[in-house]
Design an enzyme around this catalytic site. Structure first.
Site, PDB file in Angstrom:
ATOM      1  N   ARG A   1     -10.656 -17.851  -1.008  1.00 16.00           N
ATOM      2  CA  ARG A   1      -9.676 -17.684  -1.817  1.00 16.00           C
ATOM      3  C   ARG A   1      -9.373 -19.217  -2.778  1.00 16.00           C
ATOM      4  NH1 ARG A   1      -3.705 -18.029  -0.119  1.00 16.00           N
ATOM      5  NH2 ARG A   1      -3.995 -20.069   0.831  1.00 16.00           N
TER       6      ARG A   1
ATOM      7  N   GLU B   1      -1.049 -21.994  -6.525  1.00 17.80           N
ATOM      8  CA  GLU B   1      -1.375 -23.310  -5.044  1.00 17.80           C
ATOM      9  C   GLU B   1      -2.087 -24.608  -6.050  1.00 17.80           C
ATOM     10  OE1 GLU B   1      -1.093 -22.765  -1.226  1.00 17.80           O
ATOM     11  OE2 GLU B   1       1.150 -22.680  -0.672  1.00 17.80           O
TER      12      GLU B   1
ATOM     13  N   CYS C   1     -18.439 -29.933 -14.311  1.00 19.75           N
ATOM     14  CA  CYS C   1     -17.891 -31.342 -14.056  1.00 19.75           C
ATOM     15  C   CYS C   1     -18.165 -32.285 -14.629  1.00 19.75           C
ATOM     16  CB  CYS C   1     -17.310 -31.196 -13.021  1.00 19.75           C
ATOM     17  SG  CYS C   1     -16.251 -30.156 -13.310  1.00 19.75           S
TER      18      CYS C   1
ATOM     19  N   GLU D   1       7.811 -20.535  -1.531  1.00 19.01           N
ATOM     20  CA  GLU D   1       7.116 -19.888   0.085  1.00 19.01           C
ATOM     21  C   GLU D   1       8.429 -20.725   0.773  1.00 19.01           C
ATOM     22  OE1 GLU D   1       3.032 -19.573   0.014  1.00 19.01           O
ATOM     23  OE2 GLU D   1       3.490 -18.884  -1.776  1.00 19.01           O
TER      24      GLU D   1
ATOM     25  N   GLU E   1      -4.188 -13.318   7.356  1.00 18.68           N
ATOM     26  CA  GLU E   1      -3.156 -13.894   7.629  1.00 18.68           C
ATOM     27  C   GLU E   1      -2.236 -13.201   8.234  1.00 18.68           C
ATOM     28  OE1 GLU E   1      -1.557 -15.628   3.826  1.00 18.68           O
ATOM     29  OE2 GLU E   1      -2.442 -17.368   3.702  1.00 18.68           O
TER      30      GLU E   1
ATOM     31  N   HIS F   1       0.647 -14.228  10.216  1.00 21.84           N
ATOM     32  CA  HIS F   1       1.447 -15.117   9.433  1.00 21.84           C
ATOM     33  C   HIS F   1       2.882 -14.319   9.811  1.00 21.84           C
ATOM     34  CE1 HIS F   1       3.486 -17.755   6.660  1.00 21.84           C
ATOM     35  NE2 HIS F   1       2.571 -18.470   6.287  1.00 21.84           N
TER      36      HIS F   1
HETATM   37  C1  GLA Z   1       0.460 -20.478   0.875  1.00 15.61           C
HETATM   38  C2  GLA Z   1      -0.463 -19.621   0.614  1.00 15.61           C
HETATM   39  C3  GLA Z   1       0.342 -17.784   0.577  1.00 15.61           C
HETATM   40  C4  GLA Z   1      -0.384 -17.958   1.744  1.00 15.61           C
HETATM   41  C5  GLA Z   1       0.382 -18.619   3.030  1.00 15.61           C
HETATM   42  C6  GLA Z   1       0.947 -19.106   3.877  1.00 15.61           C
HETATM   43  O1  GLA Z   1       1.429 -20.840   0.788  1.00 15.61           O
HETATM   44  O2  GLA Z   1       0.220 -19.947  -1.262  1.00 15.61           O
HETATM   45  O3  GLA Z   1      -0.659 -17.409  -0.069  1.00 15.61           O
HETATM   46  O4  GLA Z   1      -1.554 -17.733   2.382  1.00 15.61           O
HETATM   47  O5  GLA Z   1       0.210 -19.784   2.621  1.00 15.61           O
HETATM   48  O6  GLA Z   1       1.712 -20.191   5.058  1.00 15.61           O
HETATM   49 ZN    ZN Z   2     -17.747 -28.378 -11.310  1.00 13.95          ZN
END
Ligand code: GLA
Ligand code: ZN
Length: 681
Positions: free
Chosen positions: A118, A157, A170, A312, A360, A363
């Site tokens: 991702r 994130e 870039c 989160e 995950e 998790h």
């Molecule tokens: C991040 C992501 C989530 C998940 C958590 C797992 O914070 O935003 O999608 O992957 O980590 O801890």
């Molecule tokens: Zn780039």
């Protein structure tokens, strides 16, 4: 002083937001009704939907399929659960990566990242920006008026996995960015000091991003690249937010950070309405809660003190550390209260239902693999109910959401200093900017003093104490503002190589620290660094990493000299000077808590600031101020044994928690619990 607006982060939901990431696309629709039923029983009032749904929402380019999302929005709406709807742009579908090769980011070795994880996009990729913005627009238009929609969640994130890209897109944009910063090449050559190592540029095309070369690169060029990448990531957020403001006016916008050095996140102020943070302290690490406290204050500071969102946290263990310790009973509740204490308007988790497939799958989740009849889910449910009693419509603390933290101490956090001091070679690899800043924050935490974390550009008005540890890079404007702050009666504490370089990364000559050192009544000709031999002390306590060799002016008070038999003996390590109506302290080294807390207590006394409670270091105390003028004092016991705390001011009454106030007005808290006291401000 941060502005006090008293607006809840998400006004469309009553009280504190409770819930988490909901990824129903990983499940068959037969589970969805059960999910929503259990959510209601657990007091969930908000879920984050669609963070990683792009490939399902747009199975091939330009063909949108909102059928599942429509059903989910309806189900949630019928269940009375509001939605934080994600733009879904954090992971582009495989078809996009295959069709458009400009999307894959490039590392410093010139290697393209592969698809399959991702955040594997270049933030400046024209294809990524075109496709992601089209999706945001389509989503925005479709759900703008949906009754379940409470909040927009931009990307996810940003700059967590990738803090820089060095691709040719870039590179071309960097040249433009430089041209607008410097006007002409002559100015750039001067600012970057390209007379060194034959680095002079005679055309813009010769400039490349900092890719791996035979030896070290130009420090000023690296610094500017960090600034350019920062602007790139911020523009990414700004771009999505701009579309949402246009097609979905009136709905607040957030973005969540895991927090990295990828951008100067203070610059998100005005771009999003509420900033969100994803908090994952390691339950097996000693005092990791103190690191969380720092991150919470930093998140609040990034948006000028507004209530923020804990987007989160893990109900128990994460899956991405080498060792993923579970949270023991009570810890999730305590750490959730800590976020509230530091100004969060939410307690949200990653994620609702535990995944059984995908990276995950190990998790923890609010609804664990064991199902609803489990210890973990019982804790989640109990805390959801507790929050409703606390902050809901008829709750005991109705003003909690939207209340603000009021601090008289401020701690400057400078991304420029951080970026610049990461450059290698550097005088010592042990120069760890964030660690030094955090040391000083930790000290205030142990002394129970609330603090705002501010940017070097923020106003200092209203603060009694300003801390600027390790402010390595500082411009003259900031230094003179710090000077005026002190002369007008403020107390400043700084040091550890502060103001060594200006905003272009150029070393100040004629004594390190320039006007900042003069303000502090000191002169610094040299520094030294800790070596494996160690053994340097100051005031009898071990000191580390960096040693400013301070010569104090006659009127300047020396608080500690270096000792330890080395040639540093005789130089001051810590000083205090009067300047105008105020005081200016310099601590030239990394001190352990044994000395640092004494130094900090001295600064606090000079500034007339007291801790909130008299208590040991395992007790944490924070205060929020409500719109109706009530102070809410959160007292948390992070220790293994019973903790006692006595508020230093009078008039508090216990409004929440298992603690008791005895005749001596002392609060007793069992391990891993918290209490809330209140009084009229
Ligand atoms: C991040 C992501 C989530 C998940 C958590 C797992 O914070 O935003 O999608 O992957 O980590 O801890
Ligand atoms: Zn780039």
């Amino acid at each position: 002083m941060h502005a006090r607006t008293f607006a809840p982060a998400v006004g469309l939901v009553d009280g504190i937001l409770y819930g988490g990431d909901y990824n129903p696309e990983q499940w068959s629709p037969s589970t969805w009704k059960e999910d929503i039923g259990l959510m209601k029983e657990a007091g969930v009032n908000l879920v984050t939907l669609g963070v990683f749904s792009w490939a399902i929402l747009e199975p091939s380019e330009g063909e949108y399929d909102f059928s599942r999302m429509d059903i989910l929005m309806e189900l949630l709406s019928a269940g009375g659960i509001k939605v934080d709807l994600a733009t879904g742009t954090a992971a582009q579908p495989a078809w996009a990566s295959v069709a458009y090769t400009d999307i894959a980011p490039m590392d410093e070795r010139g290697m393209r990242f592969s698809h399959g994880s991702r955040q594997s996009y270049c933030p400046n990729s024209p294809s990524y920006l075109r496709l992601s913005r089209a999706l945001v627009e389509a989503l925005g238009k479709r759900y703008a008026a949906h009754p379940a929609l409470a909040l927009w969640h931009v990307n996810n994130e940003v700059a967590c996995h990738l803090q820089a890209c060095t691709c040719d897109t870039c590179a071309a944009l960097f040249r433009k960015w430089l041209a607008s910063r410097y006007g002409g090449l002559e100015r750039l050559n001067e600012a970057w000091g390209t007379a060194f190592w034959s680095q002079r540029y005679s055309s813009w095309e010769e400039i490349v991003p900092p890719r791996v070369s035979t030896a070290s690169l130009n420090p000023a060029a690296r610094l500017d690249y960090r600034r350019f990448m920062s602007d790139s990531f911020l523009d990414l957020v700004r771009g999505e937010a701009g579309i949402l403001r246009r097609v979905s006016p009136g709905i607040p916008i957030t973005t969540n950070l895991m927090w990295t050095d990828g951008a100067d996140w203070f610059r998100l102020d005005g771009v999003v309405d509420a900033l969100a943070y994803d908090s994952y302290p390691d339950p097996s690490e000693k005092e990791s809660w103190r690191w969380a406290a720092y991150m919470f204050d930093l998140t609040r500071g990034h948006l000028g003190g507004k209530p923020w969102l804990l987007m989160e946290q893990a109900p128990s263990q994460v899956n991405w550390r080498p060792l993923n310790a579970a949270k023991k009973p009570g810890l999730m509740r305590l750490w959730s209260s800590q976020a509230l204490a530091h100004g969060s308007d939410s307690v949200l988790f990653f994620q609702w239902r535990a995944s059984v497939r995908g990276s995950e799958q190990f998790h923890s989740a609010m609804l664990p693999h064991a199902g609803a009849s489990s210890r973990r889910h019982a804790e989640v449910k109990a805390f959801g109910m507790e929050l409703a009693r606390l902050s809901g419509k008829n709750g005991s603390l109705p003003g909690l959401a939207g209340s603000v933290v009021s601090a008289r101490a401020a701690l400057i956090n400078s991304y420029d200093s951080w970026w610049f001091s990461q450059y290698r070679p550097f005088p010592t690899d042990a120069y760890d900017y964030q660690r030094f800043v955090r040391d000083w924050h930790d000290s205030l935490s142990r002394l129970h003093v609330p603090v705002d974390i501010i940017s070097p550009r923020d106003s200092l008005d209203g603060y009694g104490l300003v801390l600027a540890p390790a402010l390595f890079l500082a411009d003259e404007e900031l230094l003179s503002r710090l000077g005026s702050f002190v002369k007008d009666g403020g107390t400043l504490a700084t040091g550890i190589g502060a103001a060594m370089v200006d905003e272009e990364g150029k070393v100040r000559t004629g004594g390190y620290g320039g006007q900042l050192a003069r303000l502090c009544g000191i002169h610094i000709q040299e520094y030294d660094v800790e070596t494996p031999r160690g053994g340097v002390t100051a005031g009898g306590y071990p000191v580390h990493a960096w040693f400013d060799l301070i010569e104090a002016a006659k009127e300047t008070e020396v608080l500690a000299f270096y000792e330890g038999g080395s040639w540093l003996a005789g130089f001051a390590a810590a000083t205090k000077a009067k300047a105008g109506k105020g005081n200016a302290y310099w601590l030239g080294t990394r001190a352990e808590s044994s000395y640092l807390d004494a130094f900090m207590a001295d600064c606090l006394a000079a500034a007339g600031i007291e801790g909130l409670v008299a208590a040991g270091p395992d007790i944490e105390a924070c205060v929020r101020l409500t719109a109706s003028g009530e102070e809410l004092l959160f007292v948390m016991n992070h220790g293994e044994g019973e903790g006692r705390a006595r508020p230093v001011t009078k008039g508090w009454k216990l409004v929440h928690g298992p603690g008791v106030i005895d005749e001596g007005e002392e609060l007793a808290l069992t391990p891993l619990t918290f209490a809330v006291l209140s009084r009229r401000a």
